[in-house]
Design an enzyme around this catalytic site. Structure first.
Site, short mmCIF file in Angstrom:
data_model
loop_
_atom_site.label_atom_id
_atom_site.label_comp_id
_atom_site.label_asym_id
_atom_site.label_seq_id
_atom_site.Cartn_x
_atom_site.Cartn_y
_atom_site.Cartn_z
N ASP A 94 1.95 5.01 -0.10
CA ASP A 94 1.28 6.23 0.35
C ASP A 94 1.15 7.26 -0.76
OD1 ASP A 94 0.85 5.46 2.94
OD2 ASP A 94 2.78 6.22 3.67
N ARG A 110 0.85 -1.19 0.00
CA ARG A 110 0.00 0.00 0.00
C ARG A 110 0.88 1.23 0.00
NH1 ARG A 110 -3.96 -1.56 5.04
NH2 ARG A 110 -5.01 -3.32 4.07
N ARG A 160 10.48 5.75 5.38
CA ARG A 160 10.60 7.21 5.43
C ARG A 160 11.18 7.66 6.78
NH1 ARG A 160 4.74 8.91 3.48
NH2 ARG A 160 5.48 10.94 4.19
#
Lengths: 251, 251
Positions: B53, B51, B200
């Protein structure tokens, strides 16, 4: 007045081109708007080395402009960089003599043209390279591209109806290579000046040669006949980059 | 029903992410809309391996979906590719067994994270790399990044409030290099799975280490304390790419 030379880069995707137009967003207009703010609201005129078209990018466009007072070069660069839209960046600014002119001083320009020959294309590069989804023999292009070197009348490679009279130009470097990492074709052209759409027409012709739909001798044929109809189609502007402008005094 | 596995690439800039949301444009929804057209108007559900972002890109996302009839793989790929929006490309499609599941079958994912450490930044890359305008010592990052290798509880590197209970993951590859051509930092991470915002947060921490504002030992400290507050800021999603998904059967 004090004259400044600036080296700028921009993403051409959302511009109608470098030069101010009656409609649409231009690099020149955006720079002039920012400079006016930095100049106590007084208008500032910006002159560019090359008039890049809509969608054409720049890593090393050169501009000049005049301001009434001497400024700290780095502060001026920082102000113009950070207050301009995010698709324009200001790489350097330096004070130059009053007779410097970004466009009329003798210079050499280098352009790159990126072609995505992958199938399917790279979606991240759809505004930053021209997609050519057909087979390409790079060696044929490497053979043909040599014929562009030197002084020629490039009438056959410019847009019909160009108002410029003298279409003789000199190309000092012309090459094509395959980028190892991306597999893209990278064309590089340097010369003292290029006609309207000349590079995009040369690339369109070279791609047709690489694809085997025109003979290697076609470059020579277009140059000799000075006939735009003999050349290939105009490659899209999104693959073209103004890479560097070097003025003769600094060569 | 016949199950198909597809490898797709997309430019995440204009998506809210891979997964369908109540608001905004998702990759999943766009693919499902195109597949519905190719499936005589009957809805088709798409499952993705990861998934990604908002703003995160993919060169090798894997999805699967079921169709009622067997299709020619290349025709299906061509249809899905050309009828999907231009920021999604379909690289390959193959028929797979009914028990293949893009998300739940064991796999290894590889992500890249691009950081533009140039001053000023490259305007062409403003949506395709995270800009970090501070000095970076790459050797410090290369030293610290080794501590991420292997099996760890990555609680300190995930977003607070993540609903996943087991935060133990294994990183099989973690490296950083300077791209010779662009001067960008390229981080590469491979592993069996990553937590929400894990990469991240790891990159944000490593950049602070490279900038000298956190010690090289900080990675170890975050892993041991399992405390998000000890880690650096979350790096922006626009530098992240889902590069490749390899299923264990094919390893």
């Amino acid at each position: 007045m004090v004259r400044y030379k600036a080296v700028i880069s921009y993403d051409g995707t959302l511009f109608v081109g470098f030069q101010r137009q009656s409609q649409g967003r231009s690099v020149q207009e955006e720079l002039e708007k920012t400079l006016q703010k930095l100049n106590s609201g007084q208008p500032v005129q910006v002159h560019g080395a090359g008039r890049t078209d809509s969608g054409v990018h720049a890593y090393g466009q050169v501009v000049h402009f005049d301001l009434p007072q001497v400024r700290d070069e780095e502060k001026l660069r920082f102000g113009l960089d950070t207050q301009s839209p995010e698709d324009i960046d200001v790489i350097s600014i330096e004070q130059v003599s009053d007779d410097f002119h970004a466009r009329y001083n003798k210079h050499n320009k280098t352009y790159e043209f990126l072609v995505d020959i992958g199938r399917p294309k790279n979606p991240m590069m759809r505004y930053y390279a021209t997609h050519y989804p057909y087979p390409v023999n790079v060696e044929l292009i490497q053979e043909a591209i040599k014929d562009l070197l030197g002084e020629h009348d490039f009438t056959g490679f410019t847009a019909a109806g160009t108002s410029v009279k003298n279409k003789v130009r000199t190309i000092t470097h012309a090459s094509v290579e395959v980028d190892i990492k991306t597999g893209f074709l990278i064309f590089t052209f340097s010369g003292t000046g290029f006609l309207y759409k000349q590079i995009r027409n040369m690339v369109g012709t070279l791609l047709k040669i690489g694809n085997g739909r025109m003979p290697v001798s076609q470059i020579q044929a277009v140059l000799e006949a000075r006939d735009r109809n003999l050349a290939g189609p105009t490659a899209a502007g999104n693959g073209l980059y103004l890479k560097e402008v070097i003025y003769r005094d600094s060569l």
